[in-house]
Design an enzyme around this catalytic site. Sequence first.
Site, mmCIF file in Angstrom:
data_model
loop_
_atom_site.group_PDB
_atom_site.id
_atom_site.type_symbol
_atom_site.label_atom_id
_atom_site.label_comp_id
_atom_site.label_asym_id
_atom_site.label_seq_id
_atom_site.Cartn_x
_atom_site.Cartn_y
_atom_site.Cartn_z
ATOM 1 C CE1 TYR A 69 50.135 -55.628 -0.571
ATOM 2 C CE2 TYR A 69 51.157 -55.922 1.575
ATOM 3 C CZ TYR A 69 50.663 -56.456 0.398
ATOM 4 O OH TYR A 69 50.680 -57.825 0.205
ATOM 5 C CB THR A 80 56.869 -63.868 -5.508
ATOM 6 O OG1 THR A 80 56.404 -62.719 -4.784
ATOM 7 C CG2 THR A 80 56.386 -65.147 -4.790
ATOM 8 N N GLY A 96 54.925 -65.928 -9.685
ATOM 9 C CA GLY A 96 54.774 -66.115 -8.256
ATOM 10 C C GLY A 96 53.828 -67.210 -7.821
ATOM 11 N NE ARG A 126 49.483 -56.054 -14.532
ATOM 12 C CZ ARG A 126 50.750 -55.746 -14.760
ATOM 13 N NH1 ARG A 126 51.089 -55.096 -15.865
ATOM 14 N NH2 ARG A 126 51.689 -56.069 -13.903
ATOM 15 C CG ASN A 160 47.612 -64.379 -6.551
ATOM 16 O OD1 ASN A 160 48.012 -64.279 -5.401
ATOM 17 N ND2 ASN A 160 48.418 -64.230 -7.592
ATOM 18 C CB ALA A 191 48.095 -67.513 -13.662
#
Length: 252
Positions: free
Chosen positions: A153, A188, A13, A34, A87, A10
């Site tokens: 990814y 973002t 982005g 973080r 997320n 959170a």
Amino acid sequence: MAKRAIITGATSGICNAVALRMAALGFDVIITGRREERLKLLQAQIIEKYKVGVLSLCFDVRDSSAVEKAFNTLTDDWKQVDVLINNAGLAVGLDPIQNGVLDDWERMIDTNVKGFLYVSRSVLPMMVARNAGHVLNIGSIAAKEVYSNGNVYCASKHAVDALSKAMRIDLLKHHIRVTAIHPGNTETEFSMVRFKGDTERAKKVYEGYEQLNADDIADAIVYAITRPLHVNINDMVIMSTAQANTSHLLRE
């Protein structure tokens, strides 16, 4: 009693926007990330503007013991979780697989797959105990396609897609809805992280077309959450009008 949502990643982005939207809907929110200073700023913003309950938990999803410890500290009230927005994720590097940087691979797998699982393992039993809940997993168009130099990814986001389908089966008998949201190019911090702070290279990703933004994806997430309980949005792929797929983009 107010509904409660857990929102990972959170601090920036998409889920920064989602946290604000959920608070506007009257949800008490648990925000995680973080970067403690950013969490505190978001917490203060939500409290001042929306007057709902906010709890911030600062940890790195890659650290399984930190994830477990954070959620074990929740009081019984905060364990009454209605929504989990899963997320936390990132892309690092854009190299062909034969030149891949092992640290980049490990960071993506540890965050996008293992971190995703650590959070899910800590939160889902709270929902199972209540026989209710809604999980929203943030994937990517890379969960549906692969593209040049996106190898690991893309693999990590394919894992999120597969795990979302598996969750839907495992949690069916517990009346828990599972939604996967798959954004295309969204402006973002994503490209800044991928290119390791190379601002010029990151900017070029979003030049020449109207790209998605965090609020666009937050709209889709809120839509899925606010459907009647007998309705589940299984899967949603969202791209800007200028993007057809991972390799076809109209720049003007």
